[in-house]
Structures are given as structure tokens and as C-alpha cells.
Scaffold this active site. Sequence first.
Site, PDB file in Angstrom:
ATOM      1  N   GLU A 280       0.838  -1.193   0.000  1.00 57.55           N
ATOM      2  CA  GLU A 280       0.000   0.000   0.000  1.00 57.55           C
ATOM      3  C   GLU A 280       0.881   1.253   0.000  1.00 57.55           C
ATOM      4  O   GLU A 280       1.790   1.382   0.820  1.00 57.55           O
ATOM      5  CB  GLU A 280      -0.904  -0.001   1.228  1.00 57.55           C
ATOM      6  CG  GLU A 280      -1.792   1.226   1.358  1.00 57.55           C
ATOM      7  CD  GLU A 280      -2.603   1.214   2.649  1.00 57.55           C
ATOM      8  OE1 GLU A 280      -3.550   2.015   2.740  1.00 57.55           O
ATOM      9  OE2 GLU A 280      -2.291   0.416   3.553  1.00 57.55           O
ATOM     10  N   LYS A 351      -9.558   2.471  -3.377  1.00 58.06           N
ATOM     11  CA  LYS A 351     -10.084   1.956  -2.117  1.00 58.06           C
ATOM     12  C   LYS A 351     -11.458   2.539  -1.817  1.00 58.06           C
ATOM     13  O   LYS A 351     -11.676   3.750  -1.905  1.00 58.06           O
ATOM     14  CB  LYS A 351      -9.116   2.281  -0.971  1.00 58.06           C
ATOM     15  CG  LYS A 351      -9.509   1.649   0.357  1.00 58.06           C
ATOM     16  CD  LYS A 351      -8.483   1.936   1.438  1.00 58.06           C
ATOM     17  CE  LYS A 351      -8.847   1.253   2.746  1.00 58.06           C
ATOM     18  NZ  LYS A 351      -7.882   1.553   3.821  1.00 58.06           N
ATOM     19  N   CYS A 403      -5.837  -2.824   2.635  1.00 56.17           N
ATOM     20  CA  CYS A 403      -5.756  -2.700   4.093  1.00 56.17           C
ATOM     21  C   CYS A 403      -7.054  -3.136   4.776  1.00 56.17           C
ATOM     22  O   CYS A 403      -7.465  -4.292   4.718  1.00 56.17           O
ATOM     23  CB  CYS A 403      -5.364  -1.270   4.451  1.00 56.17           C
ATOM     24  SG  CYS A 403      -4.921  -1.042   6.187  1.00 56.17           S
TER      25      CYS A 403
END
Length: 530
Positions: A280, A351, A403
Amino acid sequence: MITTVKTLLTNCLHLAKDKKAWLALVAGLFLTLCYAPFEIWPLTFACLALAIYSTHTHNSGQQYGKLASKRAAKYGFIFGLGWFGAGISWVHVSIATFGGMPLVASVLLMVLLCAYLAIYPALAFMFATRFASGPSSYGLLLLSGFAVTEYLRGVVLTGFPWLSFGYTQTDSPLNFLAPLIGEFGLTLVCIAIAFALYRLIIAKDFKLTIATAAIIAVISGMGVVSRNNQYSETTISALLVQGNIKQSLRFEPSEFWTTMSKYQDMTRPHWDADLIVWPEAAIPEIEALADSFLAGLDSAASFNNTALITGIVDYQLDTKTIFNTLIVLGNKEHSDEHGHYQYLGKNRYQKHQLLPIGEFVPFEDILRPIAPLFDLPMSSFTRGDQVQNNLRANGLNILPAICYEIAFADLVRGNYHNDSDILFTVSNDAWFGASHGPHQHMQIARMRALELQRPLIRVTNNGISGVYDPITQIQVRMPQFKADTLKVNIKLIQGDSIYSQYGNLPVWLFIFSITIAALIVKFKYKDNHR
């Protein structure tokens, strides 16, 4: 004021002498040992049985009804305080290290978070106690109550579905149920087993134990009959690159080139891998300003007939929106001879499930001035679409999650397709130091792989990075807190699991049925006692 303080002290003293309160708290605290890295999974059933005992019985003998439900809620809340107080204590590591708040304030913030989360088990126990008419209906309603409250915990205020009971079974013999009923279903199985254990010890109720075992056996049989996943004929080589960049340096502009060069240098000897993955925001420079670096990587990956997936921050200057993004460099299809990286190209993932405080701040006009915790770097992200295409990388279909998203089973499954080859998740758990948080995070990711029956690749800044095969249940990982690479061969899997096709629908149909059954029993009980 004095009267209020006296009342509060009296209540606290009474609570300190309450054995049931201590039992509920201990049950919640010890539940942490059931999750990674401890993984004492049989303890789950004992802890939940103890929680049921502390909320279900008391000296008056009145086990059900309005008065009993208030007591159940109190002890359920105390159980929840222990469950989350110990289980997500790693959150305080990030608050204390990066929050810029006094210790008293940071501890108070953690208490408020745990108290909020403890409301959900309190409601589940309260609901079951309020509407039950006997042990059987209580058990059914307890399943219904936890089904609803655990669902709500995953969606209210953007959701926090961490530490659901099903994750304790990631490495237990019950994990073969994951492709059939998912982690959500496993959570209810844990509660059913715990209630059967409770009844067996308290009332020598062998019938309930046998019935619970029979239901699990039937589900297991259905899972064996419907198993449709097997290895395909394709094996790929993947390279995971873990840079181990200090959190304090990750978004320092003076360190951008150092970080980017480090990842490039660590990758250079391994361009022969079929797929290369970086964590990430491995490239800390915003995408619009990193074009020359990305073009070079794109060309290098294409020249070596491979693809590279990396996290990067995409700040779009025209709209002032910022996305936590994954992009693909190099070959998209096996037939590509050259890379064709383009800024804002379609082969990217943005995301969707943002982390509160870390990636967006609710009521930011009020909260941001209060403390550095509410004004962290990169805390103003924009949500990507909930449903997005899989990434295409060297002929592979990559199912991505960034995540925190990996904890949201419905979100991950919503982007699954029957031709998805690999479940891929990136993260940066440097926020949480050497706590048990990163271990829990990896455990959650492995549960998603079991549900969908797809090999997992997880790469992070400083660990835990690794690969997991849901069929053999073998995990290969890199050590934490070390700059390292891992090159591993991965067998691809074909076929769709029951869970990947239907999600939690079968579980909800079961919950609906037993709730109706329990309420019918209650009303018949009332009619017979008029």
C-alpha cells in the site's frame, strides 16, 4: 453533584463485588487468546459459554423477561468491554505513537471506542433474554441476536467488523465450513457450540449437544458434496517486496525518492517473476508527479514479460480528490509486448472502505483542530466505487482489497468473479508496531481466502507479508520489521465455493427460520400459561 458522585461510587463498589461481572469480564479478556497470534481456538467455546452463564442466570431464578434482560445487557456489556478492550488494544499503539494526545486523553478515547463496541453483544444478550420462554428458544434467539448485532457492527458508522468469533476458527478443524457458510456462519456455529456446552455443564442437556453436532454434521456433509474447488493446471511465480520504511518517514517529501529507489533496487534481481507486488502506497509520491518513475517501471516490467502491482496515492489536481490506489505496470495480458501505463487508465483499483480518522475524518471541521490524531497525513481520501473490475496483470485476474477492506467480507465478495485468479491485499501495519494487530489482520485475510477458495497474496510495508493456499492451508511469510523479498510459486485454483456464489444468504434464511420458530414457541408458552 455530591449525591451523584456518591451514587457512582456505590454502584462501582457493588459492581466490584459482583462475581457475575468478573466472570463476564474474564470471558471477554481471555477471548483475545483465541485470535492470532495466540490462536487457542478451543478456548472460544469456553469463553462464550462463560459469557452465556454470566448473562443468563442469576440468584432470583427469573431467567427471562424484561427485568432479566436488563441484567443480561449489563453483563453482556461488561463481556464486550473485555472482548474489545484486550482484543483491539493495538489501536492504542497508533493513538499513543502518532496521535499527539496526552495519555489520559488517548486512554479515554480507547475506553469510549470499546464501550461503543460493547453495546452490540449487550443488545444480543438482552434481546435473547427478553423474548425467550425457555432454554431452547433462548438458544435460538441468541443466534438471531448475534446475527443482527454482528451485522450492524459491520455497517453502522461505516462499520468495524474486527474480531468476529468466526475468525478464531481460521486454523481449527471447523475452517472447512468457511467455503460454505463464511466467517459469518462460523460465528454463529461458535455461539451454538458454546450454548450447547453451557447447557451440557449446567443442566446435563445431552439432547442439545447431540442436536448441535447433528446440524454441524449436516452442514459439513453439504460442504463435502458441493465442494467444487480444485487446482488448475497453472502455476505462477510471485515476488513480494517488503520495504520496511519507518512510518515517520513514509510521507516526508525529502524521503520520497529514497523509498522509491529502495523498492526498485529490491525488485531488480527478480524481474523473472510472473507477478511482482509492492505494498500500500509503496510509491509515496502522488501519481500525477511520478510519471517518469512509473514509465520506467512500466518499461522494465514489460521488457521482462511480467507485471507489477503497486500502491500509490492519486491526488487528482482538477477535482481536488485523493484516492488510495492500486495500479498495474507492465504486461496486462500475456500477449502484450510493451507496457502502456497511462495516468488515470482503467486498469486500477481505488479503495472504497476508508479507515475512520486514518483516511477520512467525520465532522472534520470540529475534530481536526483538537489534536494531531485527527489531522494525520493522508487523512482526506475519497471513496472509490463499491464494485470495481478486477485488476488485469500478465493475464491474471487479481481481486484486490486495500488494508482495512479485507475485513469486509461482503465488499470483497462483491468484487469476486468466477475467473478471479488471486485474492490480493496490501497494507501498512507500521501504525501498530509489534502489537497483535498485524497478526489479526493476516488472520482475517486468510479467512477471506478460505471463503472464496482463492490463493492469497498479502504484501505490507513491514509485515505480515505472505502467501496462503486455502486448499493445503499452508502459509509462507516473511519476517516482520525487515526489508525483504519473498519469491514463491502459487498454484491457481478453479471452481466456485458455495459462499462465493451465495454469500450469507443461506445463513440469513436459517436465522429467519429459527427466529420465527422461537417466537412461535414463546407465544404458545404464553397461551398455555394464561
